[in-house]
Design a protein around this motif. Structure first.
Motif, short mmCIF file in Angstrom:
data_model
loop_
_atom_site.label_atom_id
_atom_site.label_comp_id
_atom_site.label_asym_id
_atom_site.label_seq_id
_atom_site.Cartn_x
_atom_site.Cartn_y
_atom_site.Cartn_z
N ASP A 17 0.71 -1.51 -0.09
CA ASP A 17 0.61 0.16 0.15
C ASP A 17 0.89 1.14 0.36
N ALA A 18 1.78 1.56 0.63
CA ALA A 18 2.85 2.15 1.21
C ALA A 18 3.65 2.75 -0.46
N LEU A 19 3.79 1.49 -1.13
CA LEU A 19 4.12 1.94 -2.68
C LEU A 19 3.20 1.75 -4.01
N GLY A 20 2.04 2.45 -3.84
CA GLY A 20 1.28 2.24 -4.04
C GLY A 20 0.88 0.93 -5.23
N PHE A 21 0.59 0.09 -4.82
CA PHE A 21 0.59 -1.18 -5.23
C PHE A 21 -0.72 -1.13 -5.46
N GLN A 22 -1.90 -1.32 -6.36
CA GLN A 22 -2.91 -2.26 -5.73
C GLN A 22 -3.37 -3.99 -6.09
N GLY A 23 -4.18 -4.40 -5.98
CA GLY A 23 -3.53 -6.32 -5.88
C GLY A 23 -4.77 -6.91 -5.23
N GLY A 24 -4.96 -7.87 -5.03
CA GLY A 24 -5.72 -8.86 -3.96
C GLY A 24 -4.68 -9.25 -3.05
N GLU A 25 -4.54 -10.20 -2.08
CA GLU A 25 -3.80 -9.95 -0.72
C GLU A 25 -2.63 -11.09 -1.53
N THR A 26 -2.72 -11.66 -2.21
CA THR A 26 -1.27 -12.75 -2.26
C THR A 26 -1.06 -12.28 -4.09
N GLU A 27 -1.02 -10.88 -5.04
CA GLU A 27 -0.48 -10.10 -4.85
C GLU A 27 0.04 -9.16 -4.47
N LYS A 28 -0.15 -8.49 -3.93
CA LYS A 28 -0.04 -7.64 -2.74
C LYS A 28 2.06 -8.22 -1.96
N ILE A 29 1.17 -9.43 -1.69
CA ILE A 29 2.48 -9.56 -0.71
C ILE A 29 3.47 -10.21 -2.13
N LEU A 30 3.68 -10.95 -2.94
CA LEU A 30 4.35 -11.42 -4.54
C LEU A 30 5.10 -10.10 -4.13
N PHE A 31 4.40 -8.80 -4.44
CA PHE A 31 5.05 -7.47 -5.14
C PHE A 31 5.52 -7.11 -4.11
N ALA A 32 5.44 -7.19 -2.48
CA ALA A 32 5.64 -6.66 -1.27
C ALA A 32 7.29 -7.61 -1.33
N ASP A 33 7.04 -8.87 -1.25
CA ASP A 33 7.93 -9.75 -1.15
C ASP A 33 9.56 -9.54 -1.77
N THR A 34 9.08 -9.25 -3.72
CA THR A 34 9.88 -9.00 -4.50
C THR A 34 10.73 -7.48 -4.45
N THR A 35 10.09 -6.77 -3.58
CA THR A 35 10.32 -5.25 -3.14
C THR A 35 11.62 -5.96 -2.06
N MET A 36 11.50 -6.39 -1.24
CA MET A 36 12.60 -6.67 -0.42
C MET A 36 13.91 -7.83 -0.54
N LEU A 37 13.68 -8.11 -1.80
CA LEU A 37 14.50 -8.74 -2.75
C LEU A 37 15.08 -8.34 -3.32
N SER A 38 15.16 -6.57 -3.36
CA SER A 38 15.29 -5.75 -4.32
C SER A 38 15.98 -5.16 -3.97
N TRP A 39 18.33 -5.60 -4.06
CA TRP A 39 18.36 -4.76 -3.25
C TRP A 39 19.24 -4.37 -4.61
N MET A 40 21.02 -3.28 -3.53
CA MET A 40 21.79 -3.40 -4.21
C MET A 40 23.68 -4.62 -4.06
N ALA A 41 24.62 -4.47 -5.03
CA ALA A 41 24.93 -5.78 -5.47
C ALA A 41 25.66 -5.48 -4.59
N GLY A 42 26.09 -5.12 -3.22
CA GLY A 42 27.42 -5.21 -2.68
C GLY A 42 28.10 -3.43 -1.86
N PRO A 43 28.55 -3.01 -1.35
CA PRO A 43 28.50 -1.91 -0.30
C PRO A 43 29.75 -1.17 -1.16
N GLU A 44 30.62 -2.16 -2.46
CA GLU A 44 31.54 -1.57 -3.79
C GLU A 44 30.62 -0.87 -4.91
N TYR A 45 29.73 -1.75 -5.00
CA TYR A 45 28.27 -2.01 -6.03
C TYR A 45 27.26 -1.01 -6.25
#
Length: 845
Positions: free
Chosen positions: A447-475
């Motif tokens: 909801d905070a990121l403005g995503f719209q969808g059903g419950e499972t859809e929101k969970i899939l979006f949120a989980d992937t968002t929290m797995l979208s990182w940077m490659a490391g402190p040097e990168y």
């Protein structure tokens, strides 16, 4: 024209907020207190005075739920780290705004560095239960500053409890959990949570290892170990009540020899677990565990954020495991810090030396322990030793607690502002359960990121968002992690990142990760299978990596208008044509499965795999649509029809399903029909006939029946990705160690005694391929598609009630209900594309 003049400093201070992305150009005037006069709503309030500064509190239902002693604390260092300034509990010199939108401004003077950082902190109520906080820094005086920034959320009154994503009653410490979320619960039952934006936008990462052999050691700089922090019980007792996020801090250990030896108990005092006996002979400790549950436990004192080196000389005829645990007072494991990273190779004759380093994050127990045993299964089954008479012999076991220190690693370059975004949610309806806190964290982040969808859809979006990182402190480069454990060393996989990024409507993420793979292209045009930040891992091979990268280029052009890098596209297309179509006879040739089961290889090449044939058809049409000069024209319509006809030829009209290979008729799965989905998704083109697709889906058994599912009359909520259809009897069957098509013997050995029935590729249910298969079926007229999709979306977050998350797979045999540790998983978000294609996306919710 006005003659009023302002100083350069005043101009910078006033302009920094206006430069914030997507922020209103003007804010309404406000009085001293901006709290709402409307009850039962979420509001924000600026408090303070000009002398002491201003900061912000949050109110719910007219009552303050959080207070503020400062908007942030920070550490700044110069480029060679010889000078440092610390800012504690910064407060603003001015503010403006309203009860739903506050803007605080001011400066942070850095006397040692002789510079000033201009600060903007903005709060906005973005929904009934969400507040967004943005901290923005800018400096104009130095080439670059290293910095880290922490901000706290403090309850107005002592809370009933603290919680985190993996702990309904959080014990505190530096948390390394599946999903970064922390908060507290008021005595009135209101849940307050602190969430973060994605790692590739806020520049955080979850790396705790680097690649290595035989195991992956802790890197010398471990980023963001205090990304989420909750005080320990003893600290809380002294009145320190808060939850905290820290961005840009690294834990550093400079030398593996710099530290103190940990006093381990003598071998005679080691604890024995299961069927194991310890003896000492000629200076060696000898024991023979029979299963991965048997072994020796060696306890030692441990604390949060410590790095240990382990060294030992050993001799054994078979691999064994050295694990480092968080344990309770009875030495029972609470967490395994070496999960998937503990296998020591055999050394049957000579004494070999094993060394590694391990990072211990927050402990929930009473200390640490070493556990030495048979290597466990990655699928959480109890393995037997390869030889019950093969002892493990150890000499000179040493454990050292390494010297460490913290340093900032984020960079604040001259006139290049940096911003961190966090979200606070306030919810009066969250159940006081682990499931409740997990669901609240995921749904409120979506909801905070403005995503719209059903419950499972929101969970899939949120989980992937929290797995979208940077490659490391040097990168500072975006990456998508399959899970925190698959990417504990920063591993980025082409297949996983393709499906995860393409499931997200984010141009920056798609373009950034796509370009990473383009840069990693080999001289022959092949795209690597994975790339890592601290050690090369070369797996350029004839799997699905290069075809998927070409599809990605096509989709980036369609979705975002990004022109393909044509020279790299040309090389990749040439590689695909000369590899998968090497004989130019309409049959796909490859040394691997061109799909997710690419661990099974064919060194001499194979031309009889159904999925590969379908992928050749999709790849050739992709090359044609990319309009690559001199290459696309070589793919004729008549040749494409020949390739597609060869794909259709895998259909068995007697058994009424597509065969996995020409010679395997007693197994069925979703891999065979996944290329059909890709063809429909990319080109709106059917390759298989309606009869083929509908019959194939009808032949896959439906499992995991639940009376509370959306459609219990369907007989189950999920179907297996791969399952046996024995020709000598009706019905279906899990595979065994003697019957295992598409799986090599080493892996199939784990199928013995039915111990992997329903697990992983032996009948596990994999959401991404399953829902994509149902979508393809719907477009072919399969009448059960909508109900199958609804049941599978429900199953993902309800089969294991405590884990309402995206899963790697669901175990389908009730006798083996546990299905591993990859609980927050990225690539399932791709089903959003399937749901959109099927017309089943739940927009507006």
């Amino acid at each position: 024209m006005s003659e009023n003049k302002i100083s350069r400093r005043q101009f910078i201070e006033s302009s920094i907020g206006a430069a914030s992305l997507a922020w209103p150009k003007a804010l309404p005037a406000a009085a001293h207190s901006a709290s709402s006069q409307i009850p039962n709503s979420l509001t924000i309030e600026a408090t303070g005075d000009p002398q002491h500064g201003y900061c912000t509190s949050i109110l719910s239902h007219g009552r303050r739920v959080s207070r503020c002693q400062g908007e942030f604390s920070a550490v700044f260092q110069n480029g060679d780290r010889s000078l440092e300034d610390r800012v504690k509990n910064w407060k603003a010199s001015s503010w403006s705004g309203s009860s739903t939108h506050l803007h605080l401004r001011g400066e942070a003077k850095l006397p040692n560095l002789n510079t000033t950082v201009f600060v903007s902190v903005q709060y906005e109520v973005t929904g009934p239960q969400i507040v967004r906080k943005r901290i923005r820094f800018r400096q104009l005086d130095m080439y670059m500053l290293f910095y880290q920034v922490s901000h706290r959320m403090e309850p107005e009154e002592p809370p009933a409890k603290f919680w985190s994503f993996d702990q309904a009653d959080c014990q505190g410490g530096a948390l390394h959990e599946l999903f970064p979320a922390v908060g507290f619960r008021t005595r009135e039952g209101t849940t307050v949570g602190l969430l973060t934006d994605s790692g590739f936008r806020n520049h955080w990462s979850r790396l705790i290892r680097r690649d290595g052999r035989p195991v992956k050691p802790a890197p010398k700089r471990i980023p963001d170990v205090n990304l989420n922090y909750v005080p320990r019980l003893g600290v809380r007792a002294m009145g320190e009540l808060f939850v905290e996020q820290t961005y840009g801090e690294a834990l550093v250990w400079p030398d593996v020899k710099a530290g103190e030896a940990v006093n381990l108990p003598p071998a005679g005092a080691w604890q024995q677990r299961g069927q194991v006996m310890i003896e000492e002979r000629n200076g060696a400790v000898i024991f023979t565990p029979r299963t991965s549950e048997d072994g020796v436990i060696i306890p030692f004192p441990a604390h949060d954020n410590e790095v240990y080196s382990i060294s030992v000389r050993y001799r054994t005829r078979h691999p064994f495991a050295i694990e480092l645990w968080d344990v309770d007072a009875q030495s029972h494991m609470i967490e395994n810090f070496t999960l998937y990273n503990d296998r020591v190779p055999e050394s049957p004759e000579e004494w070999s030396e094993f060394t590694t380093t391990v990072f211990c994050y927050s402990l929930r127990g009473q200390g640490g322990a070493l556990f030495i045993s048979v290597p466990p299964s990655e699928q959480a089954i109890h393995l037997k030793s390869a030889s019950a008479s093969s002892p493990i012999e150890l000499r000179g076991l040493e454990l050292r607690r390494l010297n460490t220190y913290f340093e900032p690693y984020h960079r604040l370059a001259m006139d290049r502002p940096e911003e961190k975004r966090s979200f606070i949610f306030v919810d009066t309806q969250t159940p006081d359960t682990l499931r409740g806190y997990r669901l609240a964290s995921e749904l409120h982040l979506a909801d905070a990121l403005g995503f719209q969808g059903g419950e499972t859809e929101k969970i899939l979006f949120a989980d992937t968002t929290m797995l979208s990182w940077m490659a490391g402190p040097e990168y500072l480069h975006p990456m998508v992690a399959p899970s925190i454990w698959y990417s504990a060393a920063g591993e980025t996989y082409l297949r996983d990142s393709f499906y995860a990024a393409n499931g997200m409507n984010d141009r920056t993420l798609n373009e950034g990760v796509f370009n990473l793979w383009g840069a990693n292209q080999g001289l022959d045009g092949a795209i690597n299978t994975l790339v890592e930040p601290n050690k090369a891992n070369l797996e350029r091979k004839s799997n699905d990596s290069t075809p998927l990268w070409l599809i990605w280029a096509l989709q980036n052009r369609r979705r975002f208008g990004i022109p393909p890098p044509m020279e790299k596209i040309r090389k990749a297309a040439e590689y695909c044509l000369k590899t998968y179509d090497k004989n130019h006879n309409g049959l796909c040739w490859a040394q691997f499965v061109v799909g997710q089961l690419d661990v099974f290889d064919f060194p001499q090449g194979a031309t009889d795999i159904c999925e590969n044939q379908g992928m050749l058809a999709v790849m050739l049409r992709t090359v044609k649509d990319l309009e690559v000069p001199g290459i696309s024209s070589r793919v004729s319509d008549s040749y494409l029809e020949k390739v597609e006809e060869n794909y259709r030829s895998y259909y068995d009209p007697v058994r009424k399903h597509l065969r996995p290979t020409r010679h395997v008729t007693d197994a069925i799965g979703f891999d065979e029909i996944f290329p059909e989905f890709l063809s429909l998704w990319l080109f709106r083109r059917k390759i298989l006939t309606d009869e083929m697709m509908c019959n194939h889906l009808d032949r896959i058994p439906v499992l995991l029946a639940r009376p509370d599912a959306p459609y219990p009359e369907e007989g189950g909520t999920a179907r297996p990705i791969f399952i046996g259809l024995p020709e000598d009897r009706r019905g279906w069957s899990y595979f065994s160690d003697t019957w295992h098509p598409m799986i090599n013997q080493d892996h199939a050995d784990n199928y013995a005694s039915h111990q992997m029935d329903g697990i992983y590729y032996n009948g596990g249910s994999w959401m991404r391929e399953e829902i994509c298969g149902y979508t393809a079926g719907k477009l072919h007229g399969w009448h059960r598609a909508d109900r199958a999709i609804a049941n599978r979306l429900w199953a993902e977050i309800n089969i294991s009630p405590d884990f309402p998350t995206s899963q790697e797979y669901l175990a389908t045999n009730p006798a083996h209900p546990f299905f591993g540790h990859h609980r927050v998983f990225a690539w399932n978000v791709f089903v959003l594309q399937a749901l959109e294609l099927a017309g089943l996306r739940q927009l507006g919710t």
